[in-house]
Design a protein around this motif. Structure first.
Motif, short mmCIF file in Angstrom:
data_model
loop_
_atom_site.label_atom_id
_atom_site.label_comp_id
_atom_site.label_asym_id
_atom_site.label_seq_id
_atom_site.Cartn_x
_atom_site.Cartn_y
_atom_site.Cartn_z
N ALA A 1 8.91 -45.03 -14.82
CA ALA A 1 8.64 -43.70 -14.29
C ALA A 1 9.45 -42.64 -15.02
O ALA A 1 8.94 -41.54 -15.30
CB ALA A 1 8.97 -43.67 -12.79
N ALA A 2 10.70 -42.96 -15.35
CA ALA A 2 11.54 -42.00 -16.08
C ALA A 2 11.03 -41.81 -17.51
O ALA A 2 10.97 -40.68 -18.01
CB ALA A 2 12.99 -42.47 -16.08
N LEU A 3 10.66 -42.91 -18.17
CA LEU A 3 10.13 -42.80 -19.53
C LEU A 3 8.84 -41.99 -19.55
O LEU A 3 8.58 -41.23 -20.50
CB LEU A 3 9.90 -44.19 -20.12
CG LEU A 3 11.13 -45.08 -20.30
CD1 LEU A 3 10.72 -46.43 -20.87
CD2 LEU A 3 12.18 -44.42 -21.18
N GLU A 4 8.04 -42.13 -18.51
CA GLU A 4 6.76 -41.43 -18.44
C GLU A 4 6.93 -39.92 -18.44
O GLU A 4 6.07 -39.19 -18.96
CB GLU A 4 6.01 -41.87 -17.17
CG GLU A 4 4.61 -41.30 -17.06
CD GLU A 4 3.90 -41.79 -15.80
OE1 GLU A 4 2.86 -41.20 -15.45
OE2 GLU A 4 4.37 -42.76 -15.18
N ILE A 5 8.05 -39.42 -17.90
CA ILE A 5 8.24 -37.97 -17.87
C ILE A 5 9.16 -37.49 -19.00
O ILE A 5 9.63 -36.35 -18.98
CB ILE A 5 8.79 -37.50 -16.52
CG1 ILE A 5 10.21 -38.01 -16.27
CG2 ILE A 5 7.86 -37.90 -15.38
CD1 ILE A 5 10.95 -37.25 -15.17
N GLY A 6 9.44 -38.37 -19.97
CA GLY A 6 10.16 -37.92 -21.15
C GLY A 6 11.58 -38.39 -21.30
O GLY A 6 12.28 -37.95 -22.23
N ALA A 7 12.04 -39.29 -20.44
CA ALA A 7 13.40 -39.83 -20.60
C ALA A 7 13.50 -40.66 -21.86
O ALA A 7 12.52 -41.29 -22.30
CB ALA A 7 13.78 -40.68 -19.39
N THR A 8 14.67 -40.68 -22.47
CA THR A 8 14.92 -41.46 -23.67
C THR A 8 15.43 -42.85 -23.30
O THR A 8 16.33 -42.96 -22.46
CB THR A 8 15.96 -40.76 -24.56
OG1 THR A 8 15.43 -39.50 -24.98
CG2 THR A 8 16.30 -41.60 -25.79
N PRO A 9 14.86 -43.90 -23.89
CA PRO A 9 15.43 -45.23 -23.63
C PRO A 9 16.89 -45.29 -24.09
O PRO A 9 17.26 -44.66 -25.08
CB PRO A 9 14.56 -46.16 -24.47
CG PRO A 9 13.30 -45.38 -24.75
CD PRO A 9 13.72 -43.95 -24.81
N GLY A 10 17.69 -46.03 -23.37
CA GLY A 10 19.10 -46.16 -23.71
C GLY A 10 19.54 -47.61 -23.69
O GLY A 10 18.99 -48.43 -22.94
N GLY A 11 20.52 -47.94 -24.51
CA GLY A 11 21.10 -49.27 -24.49
C GLY A 11 20.30 -50.29 -25.27
O GLY A 11 19.35 -49.98 -25.98
N ASP A 12 20.70 -51.53 -25.11
CA ASP A 12 20.13 -52.66 -25.85
C ASP A 12 19.07 -53.33 -24.99
O ASP A 12 19.38 -54.05 -24.04
CB ASP A 12 21.24 -53.64 -26.21
CG ASP A 12 20.76 -54.81 -27.04
OD1 ASP A 12 19.54 -54.95 -27.24
OD2 ASP A 12 21.61 -55.59 -27.50
N TRP A 13 17.81 -53.13 -25.33
CA TRP A 13 16.71 -53.70 -24.56
C TRP A 13 16.44 -55.16 -24.93
O TRP A 13 15.63 -55.82 -24.28
CB TRP A 13 15.44 -52.88 -24.80
CG TRP A 13 15.40 -51.60 -24.03
CD1 TRP A 13 16.28 -50.55 -24.13
CD2 TRP A 13 14.44 -51.23 -23.05
NE1 TRP A 13 15.91 -49.55 -23.26
CE2 TRP A 13 14.79 -49.94 -22.59
CE3 TRP A 13 13.31 -51.83 -22.53
CZ2 TRP A 13 14.05 -49.25 -21.63
CZ3 TRP A 13 12.57 -51.16 -21.57
CH2 TRP A 13 12.93 -49.89 -21.11
N SER A 14 17.10 -55.67 -25.94
CA SER A 14 16.80 -57.02 -26.42
C SER A 14 17.76 -58.08 -25.91
O SER A 14 17.58 -59.26 -26.22
CB SER A 14 16.81 -57.03 -27.96
OG SER A 14 18.11 -56.79 -28.46
N THR A 15 18.79 -57.68 -25.15
CA THR A 15 19.73 -58.66 -24.61
C THR A 15 19.97 -58.40 -23.12
O THR A 15 19.57 -57.36 -22.58
CB THR A 15 21.07 -58.64 -25.36
OG1 THR A 15 21.71 -57.36 -25.19
CG2 THR A 15 20.88 -58.92 -26.85
N CYS A 16 20.65 -59.32 -22.49
CA CYS A 16 20.82 -59.24 -21.04
C CYS A 16 22.05 -60.05 -20.62
O CYS A 16 22.67 -60.74 -21.42
CB CYS A 16 19.59 -59.78 -20.33
SG CYS A 16 19.31 -61.56 -20.63
N HIS A 17 22.36 -59.95 -19.35
CA HIS A 17 23.39 -60.77 -18.71
C HIS A 17 22.71 -62.03 -18.18
O HIS A 17 21.82 -61.95 -17.33
CB HIS A 17 24.01 -59.96 -17.57
CG HIS A 17 25.11 -60.63 -16.81
ND1 HIS A 17 24.96 -61.84 -16.17
CD2 HIS A 17 26.39 -60.24 -16.55
CE1 HIS A 17 26.10 -62.16 -15.55
NE2 HIS A 17 26.98 -61.20 -15.78
#
Length: 492
Positions: free
Chosen positions: A251-267
């Motif tokens: 929802a945030a990306l849909e209104i123009g938010a910028t992705p942040g952080g590392d989307w390829s790793t996790c805990h």
């Protein structure tokens, strides 16, 4: 709780009822803001990932004396050594485990405000204690020594944390609404002005001056896991809430938010592989982790070791070793201990009835029970035992340098596995939370592609990207939720 008189307008709407969300709501409420907190789950499943934690929270402090007034009294304090944990150590730990990919500005704020934020929450009614059962070993003289920089946690663990948050929210007049699933953000004249929500009464629009998003990552969304983390991640077990599916990130990306952080790793962690109901288990919560692995060895289903169990204290390796299990045949491995080591394992994780464990008097019998080639397991254990440098004494309270010079090396805490009965605990990969989210400034204000603030929109908790990558120092997630939740709520 929502009442019949509750309105569909507020000055601040918080989306997500975990630690970060409640902290943001408290911070807004103590400023006199009218606050609605929306929780996707019904009350009996609420609390987000925070409910499933042990409550461990990493903060800067100067030792036991410095923690007085924050932690609950305990007669063991008189026999306890709690090493100081400095800002410099905190920063070095974050930089080390993330390989320098942690945002420096977010890191500086997290560290500087970690203790003061917990003291503020404590003043509102949240209760904290020293975590003896997870972060200290009792020494032969009856004293305790804490280790690993992580010493403080909530009374009652994650359940106690959420219980305290809910009570404080009631005292502050926060309108908590369960079973309310936020779907889309409402934007008017370039500013977020509310949120569209599915409720038990149907879809509604709640208007607000500010919206704070604390709805977690996308770890409970198998399609997103496969897309962003890679093939195989769709098979990981979800340790915590089943409701963190990335809806509010989208929802945030849909209104123009910028992705942040590392989307390829996790805990992700080593997680009980075979116990029934080993996902989102509200009763066992965090106790399905298997975190005494630095004391023994880990083998795959071929009977071979594949990582350095003693590379560092558990706090600095546990959040990345889950993915190493995922890479193994069948995404299964076994933690192996003998009877001497078994006495040192965490009671809350290894002594519960019904957990996945096989026990045998000999290694050959153990191998048969777990379906591993007996010759391979015997060779692995023999090679490990004979390679141990015994010039350093075994000491789990420090990085003892007791190395096993085999392949792969074990850098610390190498003790021979030689005295039956022998124990094998089946583990797989349990995913906790994802590291990618939306980009914010240090006050949680969500940023657009040009680096400007999206007016009226804030984010905190696991939705805030930028602090973690590849790995994670234990207890930093709850600390970040507190610090940045408070910051967002102080502006919203």
């Amino acid at each position: 709780m929502r009442t019949q008189e509750s309105k569909d307008t507020a000055q601040v709407v918080v989306v997500g009822g975990g630690n970060a969300g409640f902290t943001a709501a408290h911070a807004a409420a103590v400023r006199g803001r009218e606050v609605i907190l929306l929780e996707k789950a019904e009350k009996d499943m609420a609390g987000g990932n925070s409910f499933y934690t042990a409550g461990a929270t990493r903060i800067v402090h100067g030792g036991l004396k410095d923690l007085q007034g924050l932690i609950e009294p305990d007669e063991r304090h008189l026999r306890t050594v709690v090493p100081a944990y400095s800002a410099e150590e905190y920063a070095a730990d974050l930089e080390k485990v993330t390989q320098g990919r942690n945002d420096p500005e977010l890191t500086e704020v997290l560290i500087a405000e970690s203790q003061s934020t917990l003291r503020w929450l404590n003043s509102l009614g949240l209760k904290y204690r020293l975590m003896y059962e997870r972060q200290a070993y009792e020494r032969p003289d009856g004293s305790y020594l804490f280790w690993g920089g992580l010493h403080v946690g909530n009374v009652g663990g994650g359940e106690g944390l959420i219980e305290d948050h809910v009570r404080v929210a009631g005292e502050l007049g926060i309108d908590v609404r369960y079973g309310h699933s936020a779907k889309r953000l409402l934007v008017q004249e370039g500013r977020v002005s509310g949120i569209i929500v599915d409720t038990p009464e149907g879809e509604k629009t709640i208007l607000a001056e500010s919206v704070v998003l604390t709805a977690g990552g996308f770890e409970a969304n198998p399609e997103w896991r496969q897309k962003h983390l890679g093939e195989g991640w769709e098979n990981a077990k979800v340790r915590g809430t089943p409701y963190n599916t990335g809806d509010m990130i989208a929802a945030a990306l849909e209104i123009g938010a910028t992705p942040g952080g590392d989307w390829s790793t996790c805990h992700s962690v080593q997680w009980d592989a075979f116990t029934d109901q080993n996902e989102s288990n509200r009763e066992l919560t965090n106790r399905l982790t298997r975190q005494s692995y630095p004391l023994g060895i880990i083998v795959n289903t071929e009977g071979r070791r594949f990582l350095d169990e003693g590379a560092d204290f558990r706090n600095y390796t546990y959040a990345k070793y889950g993915k190493e299990i995922l890479k193994q045949p069948g995404s299964i491995a076994y933690q192996i201990f003998d009877s001497a080591l078994r006495l040192l394992l965490r009671t809350e994780e290894y002594d519960m009835p019904g957990i996945s464990v096989e026990i045998a008097d000999t290694l050959e019998e153990l191998a048969v029970k777990i379906g591993v080639d007996p010759e391979n397991l015997e060779k692995t254990v023999t090679d490990f035992n004979t390679s141990i440098d015994r010039s350093n004494p075994f000491d789990p309270t420090i990085k003892d340098g007791r190395v096993a010079n085999t392949e792969p090396v074990k850098s610390n805490w190498s003790a021979p596995i030689e005295t039956g009965p022998f124990y094998a605990y089946g583990v797989t990969c349990g995913i906790t939370f994802t590291f990618g989210g939306v980009k914010t400034d240090t006050y949680g204000r969500v940023l657009n592609a040009e680096g400007g603030h999206i007016q009226g929109l804030f984010a905190a908790g696991e939705m805030l990207g930028g602090l973690f990558s590849d790995n994670y120092p234990g207890g930093t997630g709850l600390a970040a939720g507190c610090v940045f939740g408070r910051r967002a709520g102080s502006l919203a």
